[in-house]
Scaffold this active site. Structure first.
Site, PDB file in Angstrom:
ATOM      1  N   THR A  95       0.875  -1.181   0.000  1.00 33.14           N
ATOM      2  CA  THR A  95       0.000   0.000   0.000  1.00 33.14           C
ATOM      3  C   THR A  95       0.905   1.222   0.000  1.00 33.14           C
ATOM      4  OG1 THR A  95      -1.652  -1.185   1.295  1.00 33.14           O
ATOM      5  CG2 THR A  95      -1.838   1.211   1.210  1.00 33.14           C
ATOM      6  N   LYS A 170      -7.910   1.714  -3.025  1.00 35.92           N
ATOM      7  CA  LYS A 170      -7.613   1.275  -1.650  1.00 35.92           C
ATOM      8  C   LYS A 170      -7.795   2.432  -0.653  1.00 35.92           C
ATOM      9  CE  LYS A 170      -5.135  -0.880   1.701  1.00 35.92           C
ATOM     10  NZ  LYS A 170      -5.360  -2.147   2.317  1.00 35.92           N
ATOM     11  N   LYS A 245      -1.878   4.820   8.663  1.00 37.54           N
ATOM     12  CA  LYS A 245      -1.008   4.899   7.477  1.00 37.54           C
ATOM     13  C   LYS A 245      -1.847   5.165   6.219  1.00 37.54           C
ATOM     14  CE  LYS A 245       1.512   2.202   4.175  1.00 37.54           C
ATOM     15  NZ  LYS A 245       2.024   0.930   3.690  1.00 37.54           N
TER      16      LYS A 245
HETATM   17  P1  NAD Z   1       5.843  -6.001   7.296  1.00 36.02           P
HETATM   18  O1  NAD Z   1       6.630  -4.889   7.891  1.00 36.02           O
HETATM   19  O2  NAD Z   1       5.497  -7.174   8.129  1.00 36.02           O
HETATM   20  O3  NAD Z   1       6.612  -6.548   5.973  1.00 36.02           O
HETATM   21  C1  NAD Z   1       7.372  -5.753   5.110  1.00 36.02           C
HETATM   22  C2  NAD Z   1       8.676  -6.491   4.856  1.00 36.02           C
HETATM   23  O4  NAD Z   1       9.439  -5.794   3.857  1.00 36.02           O
HETATM   24  C3  NAD Z   1       9.568  -6.601   6.100  1.00 36.02           C
HETATM   25  O5  NAD Z   1       9.759  -7.961   6.413  1.00 36.02           O
HETATM   26  C4  NAD Z   1      10.866  -5.895   5.677  1.00 36.02           C
HETATM   27  O6  NAD Z   1      12.028  -6.521   6.208  1.00 36.02           O
HETATM   28  C5  NAD Z   1      10.802  -6.034   4.180  1.00 36.02           C
HETATM   29  N1  NAD Z   1      11.635  -5.080   3.452  1.00 36.02           N
HETATM   30  C6  NAD Z   1      11.687  -3.737   3.593  1.00 36.02           C
HETATM   31  N2  NAD Z   1      12.566  -3.214   2.715  1.00 36.02           N
HETATM   32  C7  NAD Z   1      13.062  -4.248   1.997  1.00 36.02           C
HETATM   33  C8  NAD Z   1      14.016  -4.371   0.944  1.00 36.02           C
HETATM   34  N3  NAD Z   1      14.640  -3.298   0.461  1.00 36.02           N
HETATM   35  N4  NAD Z   1      14.281  -5.588   0.456  1.00 36.02           N
HETATM   36  C9  NAD Z   1      13.660  -6.680   0.954  1.00 36.02           C
HETATM   37  N5  NAD Z   1      12.750  -6.647   1.948  1.00 36.02           N
HETATM   38  C10 NAD Z   1      12.467  -5.444   2.458  1.00 36.02           C
HETATM   39  O7  NAD Z   1       4.524  -5.329   6.694  1.00 36.02           O
HETATM   40  P2  NAD Z   1       3.168  -6.078   6.248  1.00 36.02           P
HETATM   41  O8  NAD Z   1       2.198  -6.018   7.359  1.00 36.02           O
HETATM   42  O9  NAD Z   1       3.518  -7.380   5.613  1.00 36.02           O
HETATM   43  O10 NAD Z   1       2.641  -5.050   5.148  1.00 36.02           O
HETATM   44  C11 NAD Z   1       3.219  -4.974   3.872  1.00 36.02           C
HETATM   45  C12 NAD Z   1       2.413  -4.016   3.024  1.00 36.02           C
HETATM   46  O11 NAD Z   1       1.070  -4.475   2.955  1.00 36.02           O
HETATM   47  C13 NAD Z   1       2.350  -2.589   3.577  1.00 36.02           C
HETATM   48  O12 NAD Z   1       2.436  -1.685   2.519  1.00 36.02           O
HETATM   49  C14 NAD Z   1       0.997  -2.546   4.275  1.00 36.02           C
HETATM   50  O13 NAD Z   1       0.462  -1.230   4.345  1.00 36.02           O
HETATM   51  C15 NAD Z   1       0.182  -3.448   3.381  1.00 36.02           C
HETATM   52  N6  NAD Z   1      -0.973  -4.082   4.036  1.00 36.02           N
HETATM   53  C16 NAD Z   1      -0.827  -4.679   5.250  1.00 36.02           C
HETATM   54  C17 NAD Z   1      -1.931  -5.284   5.855  1.00 36.02           C
HETATM   55  C18 NAD Z   1      -1.806  -5.976   7.201  1.00 36.02           C
HETATM   56  O14 NAD Z   1      -2.842  -6.333   7.783  1.00 36.02           O
HETATM   57  N7  NAD Z   1      -0.597  -6.202   7.725  1.00 36.02           N
HETATM   58  C19 NAD Z   1      -3.183  -5.257   5.203  1.00 36.02           C
HETATM   59  C20 NAD Z   1      -3.300  -4.672   3.949  1.00 36.02           C
HETATM   60  C21 NAD Z   1      -2.170  -4.085   3.372  1.00 36.02           C
END
Ligand code: NAD
Length: 303
Positions: A95, A170, A245
């Site tokens: 997102t 979204k 966010k």
């Molecule tokens: P998260 O922080 O658990 O996962 C993100 C991952 O990206 C981390 O493990 C981090 O180490 C990795 N990362 C960051 N920079 C990197 C790079 N340069 N190379 C490789 N890996 C890298 O977050 P999440 O909860 O999995 O959310 C991910 C996305 O999904 C976000 O944009 C969030 O807004 C969206 N989202 C999350 C949810 C939810 O319920 N968690 C729901 C809908 C959307």
């Protein structure tokens, strides 16, 4: 048909999404900056890569699931696009800001590849169950090409329009949700002050014109909807910081477009304060707690 997919970002969402691609028979090369997450993905059948670029070099599709737009753009510009084979399909499920998504599309096209923004709703539960909803922006051909992969990770995919349209859908949806959650919460607080029972308000509003998801699925007070987070001390669910966010992204887009949306901006302000304070680890419906009048102190003034 099996596709070779590079999956970058194996966190709360990306980990189970990558695992579902493996389950569907695809060859998934994964990378995350956190070694433990890479190891966890490997135990689900993802092949660990030493870098994002290494994973992308051997892939037909690159899926990213990263925290924010700056991570996506930095990764794309600092090696990922250069490492990929010409014509690779880049599907960003993170997102991110609509403007960042459009910049990402441009960078991908300039490098001779194809792009789709495809943020999700459904949370970690949907990611694990493979029941996410994808909101996609990009060309019809790119949407069709990503179809089998989106089907493996979700139960619904909507093609919303051109570059950035998935991100736009979204944040518009979540702005509705935030405003309606605050509205439902304010109605319950008003009911409390009028001596009206929660269940009585629910029984009327849930089948009247006040009906909405924030009331009938994620009801912010305990009781009327047994499965709502309010019945488990507001354990998420959809965590308040994620709502904050998304509303921040909506507020950016409102300001950039000169759109006057006082309720959307107020919701962004309320959720930002809530997420930084007591809401940090709670479901977004717990915002009802902040809307009740402060209890009077022993000398009669508000606390
Ligand atoms: P998260 O922080 O658990 O996962 C993100 C991952 O990206 C981390 O493990 C981090 O180490 C990795 N990362 C960051 N920079 C990197 C790079 N340069 N190379 C490789 N890996 C890298 O977050 P999440 O909860 O999995 O959310 C991910 C996305 O999904 C976000 O944009 C969030 O807004 C969206 N989202 C999350 C949810 C939810 O319920 N968690 C729901 C809908 C959307």
């Amino acid at each position: 048909m099996s596709t070779t997919i590079a999956f970058i970002g194996l966190g709360h969402m990306g980990g189970p999404m990558a695992a579902n691609l493996v389950k569907a028979g695809h060859r998934v090369l994964g990378f995350d900056l956190v070694p433990d997450l890479l190891a966890a993905a490997a135990s689900a059948g993802v092949r660990p890569a030493v870098s994002a670029a290494e994973a992308a070099a051997d892939a037909e599709v690159v899926v990213t699931m990263l925290p924010a737009g700056r991570h996506v753009l930095a990764l794309y510009r600092e090696g990922l696009l250069a490492a990929a084979r010409p014509g690779t399909l880049f599907v960003d499920c993170s997102t991110i800001d609509v403007a960042d998504a459009r910049a990402a599309h441009e960078a991908v096209a300039a490098a001779g590849h194809r792009a789709l923004d495809a943020p999700v709703s459904g949370g970690v539960v949907g990611a694990e169950a493979g029941t996410l909803t994808f909101m996609a922006g990009g060309g019809a051909e790119e949407f069709a090409a990503a179809g089998p992969l989106l089907d493996a990770m979700g139960s619904k995919a909507v093609h919303c329009g051109g570059p950035g349209a998935g991100q736009a859908a979204k944040i518009c949806n979540n702005m509705i949700l935030a405003i309606s959650m605050i509205g439902v919460s304010e109605a319950f607080v008003l009911a409390e002050s009028l001596g009206l029972d929660h269940q009585a308000l629910y029984d009327v509003a849930s089948t009247a014109s006040g009906q909405c998801w924030a009331l009938t699925v994620n009801c912010p007070v305990p009781g009327p909807v047994p499965t709502s987070p309010a019945n488990r001390d507001y354990r998420p669910g959809f965590a308040a910081p994620l709502m904050a966010k998304d509303l921040g992204l909506a507020a950016n887009a409102l300001r950039a477009g000169g759109v006057d949306a006082p309720l959307g901006l107020k919701a962004a302000e309320l959720y930002a304060a809530f997420a930084e304070g007591e809401g940090a680890g709670l479901d977004f419906s717990a915002i009802v707690r902040t809307l009740r009048p402060a209890a009077p102190t022993p000398n009669g003034s508000p606390a």
